[in-house]
Scaffold this active site. Structure first.
Site, PDB file in Angstrom:
ATOM      1  N   LYS A  29       0.862  -1.194   0.000  1.00  0.00           N
ATOM      2  CA  LYS A  29       0.000   0.000   0.000  1.00  0.00           C
ATOM      3  C   LYS A  29       0.896   1.242   0.000  1.00  0.00           C
ATOM      4  O   LYS A  29       1.770   1.378   0.857  1.00  0.00           O
ATOM      5  CB  LYS A  29      -0.898   0.025   1.229  1.00  0.00           C
ATOM      6  CG  LYS A  29      -2.153  -0.807   1.066  1.00  0.00           C
ATOM      7  CD  LYS A  29      -3.126  -0.561   2.209  1.00  0.00           C
ATOM      8  CE  LYS A  29      -4.383  -1.393   2.030  1.00  0.00           C
ATOM      9  NZ  LYS A  29      -5.295  -1.268   3.190  1.00  0.00           N
ATOM     10  N   HIS A  85     -10.458   4.743  13.722  1.00  0.00           N
ATOM     11  CA  HIS A  85     -10.374   5.918  12.854  1.00  0.00           C
ATOM     12  C   HIS A  85     -11.360   6.997  13.277  1.00  0.00           C
ATOM     13  O   HIS A  85     -11.043   8.192  13.233  1.00  0.00           O
ATOM     14  CB  HIS A  85     -10.628   5.528  11.386  1.00  0.00           C
ATOM     15  CG  HIS A  85      -9.444   4.868  10.746  1.00  0.00           C
ATOM     16  ND1 HIS A  85      -9.548   3.982   9.709  1.00  0.00           N
ATOM     17  CD2 HIS A  85      -8.113   4.969  11.012  1.00  0.00           C
ATOM     18  CE1 HIS A  85      -8.335   3.564   9.354  1.00  0.00           C
ATOM     19  NE2 HIS A  85      -7.454   4.142  10.141  1.00  0.00           N
ATOM     20  N   HIS A 108      -2.090   6.787  17.155  1.00  0.00           N
ATOM     21  CA  HIS A 108      -2.815   5.811  16.325  1.00  0.00           C
ATOM     22  C   HIS A 108      -3.005   4.499  17.104  1.00  0.00           C
ATOM     23  O   HIS A 108      -4.097   3.923  17.125  1.00  0.00           O
ATOM     24  CB  HIS A 108      -2.042   5.581  15.027  1.00  0.00           C
ATOM     25  CG  HIS A 108      -2.669   4.562  14.127  1.00  0.00           C
ATOM     26  ND1 HIS A 108      -3.856   4.781  13.471  1.00  0.00           N
ATOM     27  CD2 HIS A 108      -2.271   3.298  13.791  1.00  0.00           C
ATOM     28  CE1 HIS A 108      -4.165   3.703  12.757  1.00  0.00           C
ATOM     29  NE2 HIS A 108      -3.228   2.789  12.941  1.00  0.00           N
TER      30      HIS A 108
END
Ligand code: GLY
Length: 373
Positions: free
Chosen positions: A142, A251, A263
């Protein structure tokens, strides 16, 4: 040295060792990838790890330039990509260039995206320097930049030629970064491997650079889980969605906390909330839920957020999730540790509104911190 081969088209090797970057591995096996080599890193690493990598490669006869950009997620932008591309163009780097990305997930994501499109694609080697980038961002191809409309919205799937994991780079990793990686390792264990979960749980005091053997074993085990999943589903049409466990809720927490929460902290709460939903749905038993709760407490994750305070705002943030299908938010749920729940041959599923309402209220009681500013 350990190796894992990611069996995609083409396949590539992940090398893992303590002090790996001192060896001549890159020179011996990857010299043929380019006539000119460029290290891309961030400003914080440029003068330290960047310089020492450049020096090591130079002593082996591989001269590389070094380009850096300002550190931080806020610089993972189209502008930074353009800056890096223009820097390469100005110095007439062509298709015979090989990029070496040195850094955390921001660096591997943006350098990977540069490599994927520069002169229609040049090879890239990844040297992840954070635990999170080692077990997650550097595997599976990614690449992306953020936009004002959301994170990672512009990018490609584009695999590196090899990944070099050297645990020496973790010796100076800040605590917050460390926790980001640990949470992803716990997540990998929860969706795929009960034995690894037990090891992470029982040998917590050994998961640090002072115990390089155990640390490497756990990093390799975590990489192997990610490798297996991306081999089954490179483009995230099915099984790769499992890697989103904890992230639907996580998120939304990050959005409502204006990305000021780590995070890892947001995803740890997300994992607990999605595990709680799994209990409410009757898939997961309470005792296992408590084991999941305990591992995050043992690793001293703060587990506090005010994001659940306003249920309507929370639901608005949830709907922005990129897995949302026909206005229905999708969740990864668990049947047990290492056993994700499947329904209608799918790894993600919606939940009833009543369960979501009850969950938000529970989560506010459980994790509620100071009021939103
Ligand atoms: N970080 C999630 C994935 O690679 O799919």
């Amino acid at each position: 040295m350990q190796t894992l081969v990611v069996n995609l088209q083409p396949s590539y090797t992940i090398y893992l060792a303590h002090d790996l970057l001192k060896t001549s591995l890159i020179f011996d096996h990857y010299r043929h990838l380019g006539h000119r080599f460029v290290i891309i890193t961030d400003d914080q690493l440029a003068a330290t790890s960047g310089q020492s990598l450049q020096d090591n490669l130079a002593t082996q006869g591989l001269n590389c330039a070094l380009f850096s950009f300002p550190t931080g997620e806020e610089h993972k932008t189209r502008e930074t990509k353009q800056y890096l591309e223009d820097s390469l163009l100005k110095q007439q780097y062509g298709r015979d260039t090989c990029i070496i990305a040195l850094g955390g997930g921001v660096v591997t994501d943006i350098a990977g995206f540069v490599a994927a499109t520069y002169c229609r694609g040049v090879p890239i080697l990844y040297i992840p320097t954070t635990l999170l980038a080692m077990v997650d961002a550097s595997i599976g191809g990614k690449t992306a930049v953020n936009t004002p409309y959301g994170k990672n919205l512009i990018g490609t799937f584009s695999q590196p030629k090899a990944v070099f994991i050297d645990t020496v780079t973790l010796e100076t990793l800040p605590e917050k970064e460390w926790k980001n990686g640990v949470v992803e390792m716990i997540k990998h264990a929860l969706i795929a491997d009960e034995k690894i979960f037990k090891q992470l749980s029982d040998k917590r005091s050994q998961l640090n650079p002072e115990h390089p053997e155990f640390l490497l074993e756990m990093i390799a085990a975590s990489c192997a889980i990610k490798k297996f999943i991306v081999e089954q589903d490179e483009k995230e049409a099915g099984m790769r969605q499992l890697l989103n466990f904890g992230h639907t809720i996580g998120h939304a927490i990050e959005i409502l906390e204006n990305y000021k929460i780590g995070h890892g902290e947001a995803v740890a709460i997300g994992i607990l909330v999605e595990s709680y939903i799994s209990v409410k749905k009757g898939f997961l038993n309470q005792e296992i839920f408590e084991q999941i709760e305990k591992i995050f407490q043992d690793y001293q994750l703060p587990l506090a957020t005010c994001a659940f305070q306003n249920p309507e705002k929370f639901k608005q943030a949830l709907i922005l999730d990129k897995k949302t299908l026909a206005n229905q938010v999708q969740y990864v749920l668990l049947d047990g540790i290492g056993k994700p729940h499947m329904e209608n041959q799918r790894y993600v599923m919606p939940i009833p509104e009543a369960i979501l309402d009850e969950t938000i209220s529970w989560a506010d009681n459980r994790f509620g911190a100071t009021p939103l500013q």
